[in-house]
Design a protein around this motif. Structure first.
Motif, PDB file in Angstrom:
ATOM      1  N   GLY A  44      -9.897   5.990 -10.944  1.00 22.02           N
ATOM      2  CA  GLY A  44     -11.086   5.223 -11.298  1.00 22.02           C
ATOM      3  C   GLY A  44     -12.360   5.867 -10.803  1.00 22.02           C
ATOM      4  N   PHE A  45     -13.456   5.153 -10.973  1.00 19.38           N
ATOM      5  CA  PHE A  45     -14.756   5.648 -10.540  1.00 19.38           C
ATOM      6  C   PHE A  45     -14.958   5.446  -9.043  1.00 19.38           C
ATOM      7  N   LYS A  46     -14.378   4.368  -8.492  1.00 19.34           N
ATOM      8  CA  LYS A  46     -14.558   4.055  -7.081  1.00 19.34           C
ATOM      9  C   LYS A  46     -13.346   4.421  -6.233  1.00 19.34           C
ATOM     10  N   THR A  47     -12.150   4.318  -6.803  1.00 23.26           N
ATOM     11  CA  THR A  47     -10.935   4.645  -6.066  1.00 23.26           C
ATOM     12  C   THR A  47      -9.902   5.186  -7.040  1.00 23.26           C
ATOM     13  N   ASP A  48      -8.776   5.601  -6.505  1.00 25.39           N
ATOM     14  CA  ASP A  48      -7.744   6.242  -7.303  1.00 25.39           C
ATOM     15  C   ASP A  48      -6.434   5.464  -7.152  1.00 25.39           C
ATOM     16  N   GLY A  49      -5.880   5.029  -8.263  1.00 26.01           N
ATOM     17  CA  GLY A  49      -4.632   4.274  -8.242  1.00 26.01           C
ATOM     18  C   GLY A  49      -3.493   4.997  -7.554  1.00 26.01           C
ATOM     19  N   HIS A  50      -3.534   6.324  -7.504  1.00 24.10           N
ATOM     20  CA  HIS A  50      -2.490   7.088  -6.825  1.00 24.10           C
ATOM     21  C   HIS A  50      -2.405   6.716  -5.342  1.00 24.10           C
ATOM     22  N   LEU A  51      -3.529   6.296  -4.754  1.00 24.13           N
ATOM     23  CA  LEU A  51      -3.561   5.915  -3.344  1.00 24.13           C
ATOM     24  C   LEU A  51      -2.785   4.629  -3.068  1.00 24.13           C
ATOM     25  N   PHE A  52      -2.494   3.867  -4.116  1.00 21.24           N
ATOM     26  CA  PHE A  52      -1.840   2.570  -3.951  1.00 21.24           C
ATOM     27  C   PHE A  52      -0.399   2.554  -4.445  1.00 21.24           C
ATOM     28  N   ALA A  53       0.120   3.719  -4.802  1.00 22.55           N
ATOM     29  CA  ALA A  53       1.481   3.790  -5.350  1.00 22.55           C
ATOM     30  C   ALA A  53       2.532   3.318  -4.347  1.00 22.55           C
ATOM     31  N   ARG A  54       2.410   3.727  -3.095  1.00 22.08           N
ATOM     32  CA  ARG A  54       3.394   3.296  -2.084  1.00 22.08           C
ATOM     33  C   ARG A  54       3.357   1.788  -1.891  1.00 22.08           C
ATOM     34  N   GLN A  55       2.162   1.199  -1.916  1.00 19.68           N
ATOM     35  CA  GLN A  55       2.051  -0.257  -1.792  1.00 19.68           C
ATOM     36  C   GLN A  55       2.693  -0.940  -2.992  1.00 19.68           C
ATOM     37  N   ALA A  56       2.517  -0.366  -4.185  1.00 19.59           N
ATOM     38  CA  ALA A  56       3.136  -0.920  -5.394  1.00 19.59           C
ATOM     39  C   ALA A  56       4.654  -0.915  -5.266  1.00 19.59           C
ATOM     40  N   VAL A  57       5.212   0.173  -4.739  1.00 19.56           N
ATOM     41  CA  VAL A  57       6.664   0.256  -4.539  1.00 19.56           C
ATOM     42  C   VAL A  57       7.099  -0.786  -3.511  1.00 19.56           C
ATOM     43  N   ALA A  58       6.337  -0.945  -2.443  1.00 22.15           N
ATOM     44  CA  ALA A  58       6.656  -1.962  -1.432  1.00 22.15           C
ATOM     45  C   ALA A  58       6.616  -3.361  -2.038  1.00 22.15           C
ATOM     46  N   ASN A  59       5.778  -3.565  -3.048  1.00 27.05           N
ATOM     47  CA  ASN A  59       5.666  -4.867  -3.707  1.00 27.05           C
ATOM     48  C   ASN A  59       6.712  -5.075  -4.797  1.00 27.05           C
ATOM     49  N   GLY A  60       7.526  -4.040  -5.093  1.00 25.78           N
ATOM     50  CA  GLY A  60       8.611  -4.217  -6.046  1.00 25.78           C
ATOM     51  C   GLY A  60       8.655  -3.268  -7.227  1.00 25.78           C
ATOM     52  N   VAL A  62       9.650  -0.393  -9.536  1.00 25.27           N
ATOM     53  CA  VAL A  62      10.847   0.449  -9.614  1.00 25.27           C
ATOM     54  C   VAL A  62      10.524   1.792 -10.256  1.00 25.27           C
ATOM     55  N   ALA A  63       9.330   1.906 -10.823  1.00 24.03           N
ATOM     56  CA  ALA A  63       8.881   3.155 -11.430  1.00 24.03           C
ATOM     57  C   ALA A  63       7.365   3.252 -11.279  1.00 24.03           C
ATOM     58  N   VAL A  64       6.900   4.493 -11.141  1.00 21.62           N
ATOM     59  CA  VAL A  64       5.463   4.772 -11.017  1.00 21.62           C
ATOM     60  C   VAL A  64       5.121   5.864 -12.018  1.00 21.62           C
ATOM     61  N   LEU A  65       4.086   5.621 -12.804  1.00 22.40           N
ATOM     62  CA  LEU A  65       3.564   6.621 -13.724  1.00 22.40           C
ATOM     63  C   LEU A  65       2.303   7.192 -13.099  1.00 22.40           C
ATOM     64  N   ALA A  66       2.280   8.505 -12.907  1.00 18.53           N
ATOM     65  CA  ALA A  66       1.174   9.151 -12.200  1.00 18.53           C
ATOM     66  C   ALA A  66       0.757  10.424 -12.928  1.00 18.53           C
ATOM     67  N   GLU A  67      -0.385  10.959 -12.520  1.00 17.51           N
ATOM     68  CA  GLU A  67      -0.879  12.215 -13.071  1.00 17.51           C
ATOM     69  C   GLU A  67      -0.569  13.395 -12.161  1.00 17.51           C
ATOM     70  N   ARG A  68      -0.086  13.099 -10.968  1.00 14.18           N
ATOM     71  CA  ARG A  68       0.277  14.158 -10.027  1.00 14.18           C
ATOM     72  C   ARG A  68       1.432  13.680  -9.145  1.00 14.18           C
ATOM     73  N   GLU A  69       2.032  14.635  -8.464  1.00 11.81           N
ATOM     74  CA  GLU A  69       3.153  14.319  -7.575  1.00 11.81           C
ATOM     75  C   GLU A  69       2.699  13.384  -6.455  1.00 11.81           C
ATOM     76  N   ILE A  70       3.550  12.407  -6.157  1.00  7.82           N
ATOM     77  CA  ILE A  70       3.320  11.473  -5.061  1.00  7.82           C
ATOM     78  C   ILE A  70       4.652  11.338  -4.337  1.00  7.82           C
ATOM     79  N   GLU A  71       4.612  11.265  -3.034  1.00  8.33           N
ATOM     80  CA  GLU A  71       5.839  11.066  -2.276  1.00  8.33           C
ATOM     81  C   GLU A  71       6.143   9.570  -2.234  1.00  8.33           C
ATOM     82  N   LEU A  72       7.274   9.208  -2.824  1.00 11.00           N
ATOM     83  CA  LEU A  72       7.708   7.815  -2.876  1.00 11.00           C
ATOM     84  C   LEU A  72       9.118   7.708  -2.315  1.00 11.00           C
ATOM     85  N   SER A  73       9.586   6.486  -2.126  1.00 11.23           N
ATOM     86  CA  SER A  73      10.961   6.293  -1.674  1.00 11.23           C
ATOM     87  C   SER A  73      11.921   6.824  -2.735  1.00 11.23           C
ATOM     88  N   PRO A  74      13.087   7.336  -2.337  1.00  9.74           N
ATOM     89  CA  PRO A  74      14.008   7.995  -3.272  1.00  9.74           C
ATOM     90  C   PRO A  74      14.512   7.112  -4.407  1.00  9.74           C
TER      91      PRO A  74
END
Length: 169
Positions: A44-60, A62-74
């Protein structure tokens, strides 16, 4: 919905994790993720959704669509695409079974008078017996349902959700 059906029409690759068969919902805001969701990382213009991917996984998620590699749970599936915002539009339309294909849409643009114009069009069409909905800057309405809009310009996910509601109404 099956993940493969949800991703139909976008270019992506599976980067890591276990590929889920079913997706319960879609979110681009990690606070709205529920169990079984696909989380889409929107830069986004103010923040980047990639920064919240781990929180999204913690919230449930099961898949993340991203534009770059992110370290997530296996156990979480990481999918990569070139443009998450563009992909979200296709995914949202797929999730809601392409609701815009079942209706006529009118777009009103400009600096002033959009709300007045949409209400005039609504009035004319309803006088002719047509059922209508309005998606505007401050709210969306169809039939007796009125929804407050959180953003001046909603993301494709909210637009497709509203069009799906219009189709049902």
């Amino acid at each position: 919905m099956k993940l493969k059906e949800l991703l139909a029409g976008i270019d992506y690759k599976i980067s890591a994790g276990q590929v889920p068969q079913e997706i319960a919902g879609i979110a681009y805001d990690s606070r709205r993720v529920k169990k079984g969701f696909l989380f889409v990382c929107i830069p986004g213009f103010k923040t980047d959704g990639h920064l919240f991917a781990r929180q999204a996984v913690a919230n449930g998620a099961v898949a993340v669509l991203a534009e770059r590699e992110i370290e997530l749970s296996p156990e979480c599936c990481l999918l990569l695409t070139d443009n998450c915002r563009k992909a979200l539009a296709v995914i949202a339309s797929n999730f809601y079974s392409q609701p815009s294909r079942d209706m006529y849409l009118i777009g009103v643009t400009g600096t002033n008078g959009k709300t007045t114009t949409t209400h005039l069009i609504k009035s004319i069409l309803e006088e002719k017996g047509e059922r209508t909905g309005i998606l505007g800057t401050l709210y969306a309405t169809v039939g007796e349902v009125k929804m407050e809009m959180a953003r001046t310009t909603p993301e494709s996910l909210e637009i497709e959700e509203f069009l799906s509601l219009c189709r049902k109404e």
